[in-house]
Design a protein around this motif. Structure first.
Motif, PDB file in Angstrom:
ATOM      1  N   PHE A  12      17.123   4.247  21.804  1.00  0.00           N
ATOM      2  CA  PHE A  12      18.281   3.069  22.427  1.00  0.00           C
ATOM      3  C   PHE A  12      17.582   2.855  23.779  1.00  0.00           C
ATOM      4  O   PHE A  12      17.972   1.876  24.338  1.00  0.00           O
ATOM      5  CB  PHE A  12      19.584   3.357  21.913  1.00  0.00           C
ATOM      6  CG  PHE A  12      19.921   3.087  20.696  1.00  0.00           C
ATOM      7  CD1 PHE A  12      20.139   1.759  20.390  1.00  0.00           C
ATOM      8  CD2 PHE A  12      20.119   4.116  19.576  1.00  0.00           C
ATOM      9  CE1 PHE A  12      20.372   1.347  19.013  1.00  0.00           C
ATOM     10  CE2 PHE A  12      20.434   3.601  18.585  1.00  0.00           C
ATOM     11  CZ  PHE A  12      20.733   2.247  18.146  1.00  0.00           C
ATOM     12  N   PHE A  19      18.241  -5.331  22.086  1.00  0.00           N
ATOM     13  CA  PHE A  19      19.386  -5.262  21.407  1.00  0.00           C
ATOM     14  C   PHE A  19      20.364  -6.058  22.255  1.00  0.00           C
ATOM     15  O   PHE A  19      21.308  -6.710  21.455  1.00  0.00           O
ATOM     16  CB  PHE A  19      19.787  -3.660  21.503  1.00  0.00           C
ATOM     17  CG  PHE A  19      21.118  -3.335  20.757  1.00  0.00           C
ATOM     18  CD1 PHE A  19      21.295  -3.087  19.452  1.00  0.00           C
ATOM     19  CD2 PHE A  19      22.465  -3.796  21.512  1.00  0.00           C
ATOM     20  CE1 PHE A  19      22.436  -3.110  18.636  1.00  0.00           C
ATOM     21  CE2 PHE A  19      23.673  -3.470  20.976  1.00  0.00           C
ATOM     22  CZ  PHE A  19      23.632  -3.019  19.404  1.00  0.00           C
ATOM     23  N   GLY A  50      29.899   5.025  21.863  1.00  0.00           N
ATOM     24  CA  GLY A  50      28.748   4.139  21.502  1.00  0.00           C
ATOM     25  C   GLY A  50      28.643   2.999  22.049  1.00  0.00           C
ATOM     26  O   GLY A  50      28.504   2.063  21.253  1.00  0.00           O
ATOM     27  N   CYS A  51      28.928   2.644  23.307  1.00  0.00           N
ATOM     28  CA  CYS A  51      29.039   1.340  23.936  1.00  0.00           C
ATOM     29  C   CYS A  51      27.990   0.555  24.095  1.00  0.00           C
ATOM     30  O   CYS A  51      28.197  -0.901  24.371  1.00  0.00           O
ATOM     31  CB  CYS A  51      29.859   1.426  25.199  1.00  0.00           C
ATOM     32  SG  CYS A  51      28.711   2.390  26.504  1.00  0.00           S
ATOM     33  N   GLY A  52      26.965   1.082  23.905  1.00  0.00           N
ATOM     34  CA  GLY A  52      25.691   0.322  24.045  1.00  0.00           C
ATOM     35  C   GLY A  52      25.839  -0.465  25.328  1.00  0.00           C
ATOM     36  O   GLY A  52      25.998   0.074  26.367  1.00  0.00           O
ATOM     37  N   ASP A  71      27.984   6.472  26.280  1.00  0.00           N
ATOM     38  CA  ASP A  71      27.027   6.224  25.073  1.00  0.00           C
ATOM     39  C   ASP A  71      25.778   7.322  25.334  1.00  0.00           C
ATOM     40  O   ASP A  71      25.826   7.775  26.700  1.00  0.00           O
ATOM     41  CB  ASP A  71      26.306   4.774  25.396  1.00  0.00           C
ATOM     42  CG  ASP A  71      25.449   4.426  24.199  1.00  0.00           C
ATOM     43  OD1 ASP A  71      25.878   3.653  23.619  1.00  0.00           O
ATOM     44  OD2 ASP A  71      24.268   5.048  24.006  1.00  0.00           O
ATOM     45  N   LEU A  72      25.056   7.610  24.503  1.00  0.00           N
ATOM     46  CA  LEU A  72      24.020   8.814  24.932  1.00  0.00           C
ATOM     47  C   LEU A  72      22.659   8.032  25.545  1.00  0.00           C
ATOM     48  O   LEU A  72      22.077   9.266  26.142  1.00  0.00           O
ATOM     49  CB  LEU A  72      23.483   9.198  23.266  1.00  0.00           C
ATOM     50  CG  LEU A  72      24.302   9.916  22.496  1.00  0.00           C
ATOM     51  CD1 LEU A  72      23.682  10.052  20.955  1.00  0.00           C
ATOM     52  CD2 LEU A  72      24.480  11.332  23.058  1.00  0.00           C
ATOM     53  N   GLY A  96      26.737  10.163  27.566  1.00  0.00           N
ATOM     54  CA  GLY A  96      26.930  11.438  26.981  1.00  0.00           C
ATOM     55  C   GLY A  96      27.568  11.182  25.379  1.00  0.00           C
ATOM     56  O   GLY A  96      27.337  10.120  24.962  1.00  0.00           O
ATOM     57  N   SER A  97      27.959  12.241  24.718  1.00  0.00           N
ATOM     58  CA  SER A  97      28.221  12.070  23.467  1.00  0.00           C
ATOM     59  C   SER A  97      29.716  12.130  23.343  1.00  0.00           C
ATOM     60  O   SER A  97      30.307  12.754  23.912  1.00  0.00           O
ATOM     61  CB  SER A  97      27.659  13.359  22.489  1.00  0.00           C
ATOM     62  OG  SER A  97      28.308  13.226  21.440  1.00  0.00           O
ATOM     63  N   VAL A  98      30.030  11.226  22.126  1.00  0.00           N
ATOM     64  CA  VAL A  98      31.491  10.881  22.002  1.00  0.00           C
ATOM     65  C   VAL A  98      31.926  12.350  21.464  1.00  0.00           C
ATOM     66  O   VAL A  98      33.379  12.800  21.704  1.00  0.00           O
ATOM     67  CB  VAL A  98      31.646   9.900  20.843  1.00  0.00           C
ATOM     68  CG1 VAL A  98      33.063   9.796  20.355  1.00  0.00           C
ATOM     69  CG2 VAL A  98      31.278   8.513  21.400  1.00  0.00           C
ATOM     70  N   ARG A 112      31.412   0.146  17.149  1.00  0.00           N
ATOM     71  CA  ARG A 112      30.749  -1.137  16.628  1.00  0.00           C
ATOM     72  C   ARG A 112      29.522  -0.734  16.171  1.00  0.00           C
ATOM     73  O   ARG A 112      28.649  -0.411  17.275  1.00  0.00           O
ATOM     74  CB  ARG A 112      30.992  -2.400  17.337  1.00  0.00           C
ATOM     75  CG  ARG A 112      30.384  -3.441  16.419  1.00  0.00           C
ATOM     76  CD  ARG A 112      30.340  -4.939  17.104  1.00  0.00           C
ATOM     77  NE  ARG A 112      29.275  -4.853  18.004  1.00  0.00           N
ATOM     78  CZ  ARG A 112      28.824  -6.289  18.573  1.00  0.00           C
ATOM     79  NH1 ARG A 112      29.325  -7.400  18.037  1.00  0.00           N
ATOM     80  NH2 ARG A 112      27.761  -5.987  19.638  1.00  0.00           N
ATOM     81  N   PHE A 113      28.851  -0.597  14.994  1.00  0.00           N
ATOM     82  CA  PHE A 113      27.474  -0.205  14.626  1.00  0.00           C
ATOM     83  C   PHE A 113      27.045   0.975  15.216  1.00  0.00           C
ATOM     84  O   PHE A 113      25.932   1.069  15.507  1.00  0.00           O
ATOM     85  CB  PHE A 113      26.629  -1.696  15.336  1.00  0.00           C
ATOM     86  CG  PHE A 113      27.106  -2.776  14.655  1.00  0.00           C
ATOM     87  CD1 PHE A 113      27.447  -3.254  13.441  1.00  0.00           C
ATOM     88  CD2 PHE A 113      26.759  -4.006  15.423  1.00  0.00           C
ATOM     89  CE1 PHE A 113      27.679  -4.374  12.935  1.00  0.00           C
ATOM     90  CE2 PHE A 113      26.941  -5.357  14.895  1.00  0.00           C
ATOM     91  CZ  PHE A 113      27.570  -5.533  13.680  1.00  0.00           C
ATOM     92  N   VAL A 114      27.692   1.871  15.374  1.00  0.00           N
ATOM     93  CA  VAL A 114      27.494   3.284  15.797  1.00  0.00           C
ATOM     94  C   VAL A 114      27.373   4.250  14.548  1.00  0.00           C
ATOM     95  O   VAL A 114      26.600   5.104  14.324  1.00  0.00           O
ATOM     96  CB  VAL A 114      28.198   3.807  16.886  1.00  0.00           C
ATOM     97  CG1 VAL A 114      27.598   5.171  17.216  1.00  0.00           C
ATOM     98  CG2 VAL A 114      28.432   2.857  17.876  1.00  0.00           C
TER      99      VAL A 114
HETATM  100  C1  SAM Z   1      23.492  -0.022  17.439  1.00  0.00           C
HETATM  101  S1  SAM Z   1      24.005   0.534  18.958  1.00  0.00           S
HETATM  102  C2  SAM Z   1      25.871  -0.338  18.998  1.00  0.00           C
HETATM  103  C3  SAM Z   1      26.077  -0.464  20.580  1.00  0.00           C
HETATM  104  C4  SAM Z   1      27.364  -1.432  20.524  1.00  0.00           C
HETATM  105  N1  SAM Z   1      28.535  -0.495  20.004  1.00  0.00           N
HETATM  106  C5  SAM Z   1      27.357  -2.727  20.161  1.00  0.00           C
HETATM  107  O1  SAM Z   1      27.754  -2.883  19.083  1.00  0.00           O
HETATM  108  O2  SAM Z   1      26.984  -3.491  21.026  1.00  0.00           O
HETATM  109  C6  SAM Z   1      24.468   2.244  18.824  1.00  0.00           C
HETATM  110  C7  SAM Z   1      24.690   2.907  19.952  1.00  0.00           C
HETATM  111  O3  SAM Z   1      25.483   4.261  19.837  1.00  0.00           O
HETATM  112  C8  SAM Z   1      25.090   5.106  20.493  1.00  0.00           C
HETATM  113  N2  SAM Z   1      25.484   6.407  20.118  1.00  0.00           N
HETATM  114  C9  SAM Z   1      25.186   7.036  18.960  1.00  0.00           C
HETATM  115  N3  SAM Z   1      25.688   8.246  18.600  1.00  0.00           N
HETATM  116  C10 SAM Z   1      26.327   8.357  19.574  1.00  0.00           C
HETATM  117  C11 SAM Z   1      27.110   9.365  20.100  1.00  0.00           C
HETATM  118  N4  SAM Z   1      27.413  10.690  19.475  1.00  0.00           N
HETATM  119  N5  SAM Z   1      27.943   9.315  21.290  1.00  0.00           N
HETATM  120  C12 SAM Z   1      27.765   8.409  22.189  1.00  0.00           C
HETATM  121  N6  SAM Z   1      26.820   7.441  21.930  1.00  0.00           N
HETATM  122  C13 SAM Z   1      26.209   7.371  20.460  1.00  0.00           C
HETATM  123  C14 SAM Z   1      23.601   4.829  20.767  1.00  0.00           C
HETATM  124  O4  SAM Z   1      22.942   5.515  21.914  1.00  0.00           O
HETATM  125  C15 SAM Z   1      23.468   3.262  20.843  1.00  0.00           C
HETATM  126  O5  SAM Z   1      23.451   2.727  22.121  1.00  0.00           O
END
Ligand code: SAM
Length: 250
Positions: A12, A19, A50-52, A71-72, A96-98, A112-114
């Motif tokens: 990512f 993205f 996972g705020c992207g 977000d990671l 960081g990780s959720v 969303r989309f995570v």
């Molecule tokens: C497809 S993107 C979606 C971003 C945002 N939610 C959006 O809809 O615009 C997925 C995101 O989730 C993050 N992610 C996935 N697993 C995660 C976790 N366990 N903790 C934090 N972030 C995570 C990824 O790094 C990535 O940025």
């Protein structure tokens, strides 16, 4: 951090610029519907898991909420901070990780989309539920797959061919059950169609397979949530569904 999460973060970091501009992610009408469906209490403190690059956070901040995004990916967090800087102290982002968040209490949580990137969907949802106060809402939005196992398996192979960080899309029903199993009540669900352009979708992925092979296989099947249409201009449109599921913590 697990090796899956390290790989996600790297993928990512690289995907972030594309993205942040992708039509399916930036669609203002879809973001407005997400905020309306969430129906969070006015001025709620919201965990964005996972705020992207902060597209969703921005929509909830504009609606008057306070958002804590996690977000990671370092690059995603940098972009989220830049995008949402104008909201001052109402917008906070951390890398960081959720699953490893410090204890805290929010009025609501969303992702969303995570979910289709996480190895353990139940743990991912539980981490959000545990940080929401009693009476608070949890919103889950993700694109879905076909309830027929063979069609879902075909869809999953293509998603993984296009993105090595993909784990599994759930059906709309599985997403509802996930929130039910997490102990949430008053579940509400809706689904919306959305389209992806094959080239735009593939080119922002982290592929395992060559593009031509994925394109050929995409045109060889169809699934609910991932139905290819060959256009007159030679391009391919993927007709998809995303589900929005909301529940309340008792
Ligand atoms: C497809 S993107 C979606 C971003 C945002 N939610 C959006 O809809 O615009 C997925 C995101 O989730 C993050 N992610 C996935 N697993 C995660 C976790 N366990 N903790 C934090 N972030 C995570 C990824 O790094 C990535 O940025």
């Amino acid at each position: 951090m697990s090796s899956h999460d390290r790989d996600l973060a790297q993928a990512f970091d690289k995907q972030a610029p594309r993205f942040e501009r992708a039509p399916a992610q930036t669609d203002p009408a879809a973001l407005a519907r997400l905020v309306a469906f969430a129906a969070f209490s006015p001025g709620a403190s919201v965990l964005d898991a996972g705020c992207g690059p902060g597209l969703v956070a921005e929509a909830f901040l504009e609606a008057g909420h306070a958002v804590h995004g996690v977000d990671l990916s370092e690059e995603m967090v940098r972009r989220a901070r830049a995008r949402c800087g104008r909201f001052g102290g109402r917008a906070r982002f951390e890398r960081g990780s959720v699953l490893e968040l410090a204890a805290g209490s929010f009025d609501a949580a969303l992702s969303r989309f995570v979910l289709h990137h996480v190895p353990d969907p139940e743990a991912f949802v539980a981490a959000q539920v545990s940080r929401v106060r009693s009476g608070g809402a949890v919103l889950l939005c993700d694109h879905t797959t076909d309830p027929a196992p063979a069609a879902a398996a075909w869809h999953q192979e293509l998603e993984r061919g296009r993105d090595r960080t993909h784990t599994r899309n759930l059906t709309a029903g599985e997403l509802v059950d996930l929130l039910g199993r997490a102990g949430l009540e008053r579940l509400a669900a809706t689904e919306e169609p959305f389209d992806l352009d094959f080239d735009e979708w593939f080119d922002r992925g982290s592929p395992n397979l060559p593009k031509e092979e994925v394109r050929r296989r995409v045109l060889g099947g169809s699934a609910r949530g991932f139905a290819p249409v060959l256009r007159a201009d030679g391009g391919v449109t993927l007709r998809c569904w995303r589900a929005l599921i909301r529940g309340v913590k008792p």
